[in-house]
Scaffold this motif. Structure first.
Motif, PDB file in Angstrom:
ATOM      1  N   ASP A   1      -0.854  -7.654 -16.236  1.00  0.00           N
ATOM      2  CA  ASP A   1      -0.036  -6.630 -15.571  1.00  0.00           C
ATOM      3  C   ASP A   1       0.930  -5.995 -16.568  1.00  0.00           C
ATOM      4  O   ASP A   1       1.871  -6.637 -17.028  1.00  0.00           O
ATOM      5  N   PHE A   2       0.695  -4.733 -16.882  1.00  0.00           N
ATOM      6  CA  PHE A   2       1.583  -4.005 -17.789  1.00  0.00           C
ATOM      7  C   PHE A   2       2.101  -2.710 -17.165  1.00  0.00           C
ATOM      8  O   PHE A   2       2.940  -2.045 -17.756  1.00  0.00           O
ATOM      9  N   ASP A   3       1.584  -2.352 -15.992  1.00  0.00           N
ATOM     10  CA  ASP A   3       1.886  -1.031 -15.448  1.00  0.00           C
ATOM     11  C   ASP A   3       3.015  -0.996 -14.422  1.00  0.00           C
ATOM     12  O   ASP A   3       3.419   0.073 -14.000  1.00  0.00           O
ATOM     13  N   ARG A   4       3.555  -2.142 -14.035  1.00  0.00           N
ATOM     14  CA  ARG A   4       4.594  -2.143 -12.996  1.00  0.00           C
ATOM     15  C   ARG A   4       5.930  -1.612 -13.526  1.00  0.00           C
ATOM     16  O   ARG A   4       6.412  -2.042 -14.566  1.00  0.00           O
ATOM     17  N   VAL A   5       6.494  -0.694 -12.757  1.00  0.00           N
ATOM     18  CA  VAL A   5       7.840  -0.199 -13.018  1.00  0.00           C
ATOM     19  C   VAL A   5       8.589  -0.321 -11.699  1.00  0.00           C
ATOM     20  O   VAL A   5       8.216   0.315 -10.710  1.00  0.00           O
ATOM     21  N   TYR A   6       9.604  -1.162 -11.681  1.00  0.00           N
ATOM     22  CA  TYR A   6      10.412  -1.353 -10.478  1.00  0.00           C
ATOM     23  C   TYR A   6      11.578  -0.382 -10.514  1.00  0.00           C
ATOM     24  O   TYR A   6      12.284  -0.293 -11.507  1.00  0.00           O
ATOM     25  N   GLN A   7      11.769   0.317  -9.410  1.00  0.00           N
ATOM     26  CA  GLN A   7      12.908   1.207  -9.251  1.00  0.00           C
ATOM     27  C   GLN A   7      13.824   0.583  -8.200  1.00  0.00           C
ATOM     28  O   GLN A   7      13.449   0.486  -7.033  1.00  0.00           O
ATOM     29  N   LEU A   8      14.997   0.136  -8.635  1.00  0.00           N
ATOM     30  CA  LEU A   8      15.970  -0.423  -7.706  1.00  0.00           C
ATOM     31  C   LEU A   8      17.066   0.617  -7.510  1.00  0.00           C
ATOM     32  O   LEU A   8      17.812   0.924  -8.437  1.00  0.00           O
ATOM     33  N   VAL A   9      17.129   1.162  -6.310  1.00  0.00           N
ATOM     34  CA  VAL A   9      18.178   2.125  -5.969  1.00  0.00           C
ATOM     35  C   VAL A   9      19.281   1.331  -5.296  1.00  0.00           C
ATOM     36  O   VAL A   9      19.070   0.736  -4.237  1.00  0.00           O
ATOM     37  N   ILE A  10      20.449   1.312  -5.931  1.00  0.00           N
ATOM     38  CA  ILE A  10      21.571   0.526  -5.438  1.00  0.00           C
ATOM     39  C   ILE A  10      22.602   1.480  -4.852  1.00  0.00           C
ATOM     40  O   ILE A  10      23.220   2.277  -5.573  1.00  0.00           O
ATOM     41  N   ALA A  11      22.753   1.419  -3.532  1.00  0.00           N
ATOM     42  CA  ALA A  11      23.681   2.300  -2.823  1.00  0.00           C
ATOM     43  C   ALA A  11      25.118   1.845  -3.056  1.00  0.00           C
ATOM     44  O   ALA A  11      25.369   0.712  -3.485  1.00  0.00           O
ATOM     45  N   THR A  12      26.057   2.706  -2.751  1.00  0.00           N
ATOM     46  CA  THR A  12      27.472   2.372  -2.944  1.00  0.00           C
ATOM     47  C   THR A  12      27.905   1.188  -2.098  1.00  0.00           C
ATOM     48  O   THR A  12      28.847   0.486  -2.460  1.00  0.00           O
ATOM     49  N   ASP A  13      27.216   0.932  -0.981  1.00  0.00           N
ATOM     50  CA  ASP A  13      27.550  -0.226  -0.142  1.00  0.00           C
ATOM     51  C   ASP A  13      26.842  -1.500  -0.618  1.00  0.00           C
ATOM     52  O   ASP A  13      26.939  -2.552   0.020  1.00  0.00           O
ATOM     53  N   GLY A  14      26.097  -1.419  -1.741  1.00  0.00           N
ATOM     54  CA  GLY A  14      25.416  -2.582  -2.287  1.00  0.00           C
ATOM     55  C   GLY A  14      23.995  -2.769  -1.792  1.00  0.00           C
ATOM     56  O   GLY A  14      23.267  -3.628  -2.277  1.00  0.00           O
ATOM     57  N   MET A  15      23.579  -1.986  -0.832  1.00  0.00           N
ATOM     58  CA  MET A  15      22.212  -2.072  -0.311  1.00  0.00           C
ATOM     59  C   MET A  15      21.225  -1.660  -1.404  1.00  0.00           C
ATOM     60  O   MET A  15      21.431  -0.671  -2.105  1.00  0.00           O
ATOM     61  N   VAL A  16      20.146  -2.432  -1.566  1.00  0.00           N
ATOM     62  CA  VAL A  16      19.170  -2.181  -2.624  1.00  0.00           C
ATOM     63  C   VAL A  16      17.819  -1.839  -2.014  1.00  0.00           C
ATOM     64  O   VAL A  16      17.330  -2.556  -1.141  1.00  0.00           O
ATOM     65  N   THR A  17      17.241  -0.734  -2.486  1.00  0.00           N
ATOM     66  CA  THR A  17      15.901  -0.350  -2.086  1.00  0.00           C
ATOM     67  C   THR A  17      14.997  -0.510  -3.299  1.00  0.00           C
ATOM     68  O   THR A  17      15.273   0.057  -4.365  1.00  0.00           O
ATOM     69  N   THR A  18      13.922  -1.290  -3.139  1.00  0.00           N
ATOM     70  CA  THR A  18      12.983  -1.535  -4.239  1.00  0.00           C
ATOM     71  C   THR A  18      11.735  -0.685  -4.021  1.00  0.00           C
ATOM     72  O   THR A  18      11.129  -0.737  -2.953  1.00  0.00           O
ATOM     73  N   THR A  19      11.368   0.071  -5.044  1.00  0.00           N
ATOM     74  CA  THR A  19      10.129   0.840  -5.019  1.00  0.00           C
ATOM     75  C   THR A  19       9.315   0.442  -6.246  1.00  0.00           C
ATOM     76  O   THR A  19       9.851   0.402  -7.361  1.00  0.00           O
ATOM     77  N   LEU A  20       8.047   0.118  -6.029  1.00  0.00           N
ATOM     78  CA  LEU A  20       7.171  -0.240  -7.125  1.00  0.00           C
ATOM     79  C   LEU A  20       6.406   1.002  -7.563  1.00  0.00           C
ATOM     80  O   LEU A  20       5.660   1.590  -6.780  1.00  0.00           O
ATOM     81  N   LEU A  21       6.623   1.389  -8.808  1.00  0.00           N
ATOM     82  CA  LEU A  21       5.942   2.533  -9.406  1.00  0.00           C
ATOM     83  C   LEU A  21       4.907   1.995 -10.402  1.00  0.00           C
ATOM     84  O   LEU A  21       4.872   0.799 -10.674  1.00  0.00           O
ATOM     85  N   ALA A  22       4.125   2.876 -10.973  1.00  0.00           N
ATOM     86  CA  ALA A  22       3.147   2.459 -11.983  1.00  0.00           C
ATOM     87  C   ALA A  22       3.197   3.415 -13.161  1.00  0.00           C
ATOM     88  O   ALA A  22       3.326   4.627 -12.979  1.00  0.00           O
ATOM     89  N   SER A  23       3.100   2.852 -14.358  1.00  0.00           N
ATOM     90  CA  SER A  23       3.027   3.671 -15.567  1.00  0.00           C
ATOM     91  C   SER A  23       1.564   3.804 -15.979  1.00  0.00           C
ATOM     92  O   SER A  23       0.775   2.886 -15.767  1.00  0.00           O
ATOM     93  N   LEU A  24       1.241   4.912 -16.557  1.00  0.00           N
ATOM     94  CA  LEU A  24      -0.120   5.128 -17.029  1.00  0.00           C
ATOM     95  C   LEU A  24      -0.325   4.429 -18.365  1.00  0.00           C
ATOM     96  O   LEU A  24       0.612   4.290 -19.144  1.00  0.00           O
ATOM     97  N   PRO A  25      -1.553   4.018 -18.626  1.00  0.00           N
ATOM     98  CA  PRO A  25      -1.829   3.382 -19.931  1.00  0.00           C
ATOM     99  C   PRO A  25      -1.814   4.386 -21.063  1.00  0.00           C
ATOM    100  O   PRO A  25      -1.789   5.549 -20.869  1.00  0.00           O
TER     101      PRO A  25
END
Length: 139
Positions: free
Chosen positions: A115-139
């Protein structure tokens, strides 16, 4: 605040290996993917493969790559959360899941060695709430 976390790109074999040709291509594609993400800080472990992965974006956005020790996950997570601006962190299969959890995110499925293509995007809101989105990078 947005924190992007990814594993280093594909590597050649050996102790503290460099990126392979495919890994260099992935690093450049990651830089293209994140060039407009407003990255203000770039971190990588001191291993060559991690630094080379981060260097592609660092060169593009004219930022230094700062080093972090993978064995200090809790302290590093606190440091990241105290920063202003968006961040890229380049790590390893055995450190990223814990760091993602410490930041309040969800790492999902365990990493495989391939696994080399995973890019995690953690959006951290001002109230501390975290939204995780899994993206992928191209080879």
């Amino acid at each position: 605040m947005v924190i992007y976390l990814t594993r280093h790109a594909e590597k050649i074999s050996g102790p503290d290996p460099e990126l392979s040709e495919r890994g260099m291509l992935r690093a450049r594609n990651l830089a293209t993917m994140l060039r407009r993400a407003g990255i203000a800080h770039i971190y990588a472990t001191p291993f060559r493969r991690a630094r080379q992965t981060a260097d592609a974006l660092a060169t593009r956005v004219a930022l230094p790559v700062q080093s972090y020790e993978p064995g200090t996950q809790a302290a590093f997570a606190r440091q990241l959360l105290a920063l202003g601006g968006n961040v890229l962190v380049v790590g390893h299969t055995d450190t990223l899941p814990d760091l993602i959890r410490l930041l309040g995110g969800e790492p999902g499925m365990p990493f495989l060695e391939t696994d080399f293509d995973r890019v995690y995007q953690l959006v951290i809101a001002t109230d501390g709430m975290v939204t995780t989105t899994l993206l992928a990078s191209l080879p």
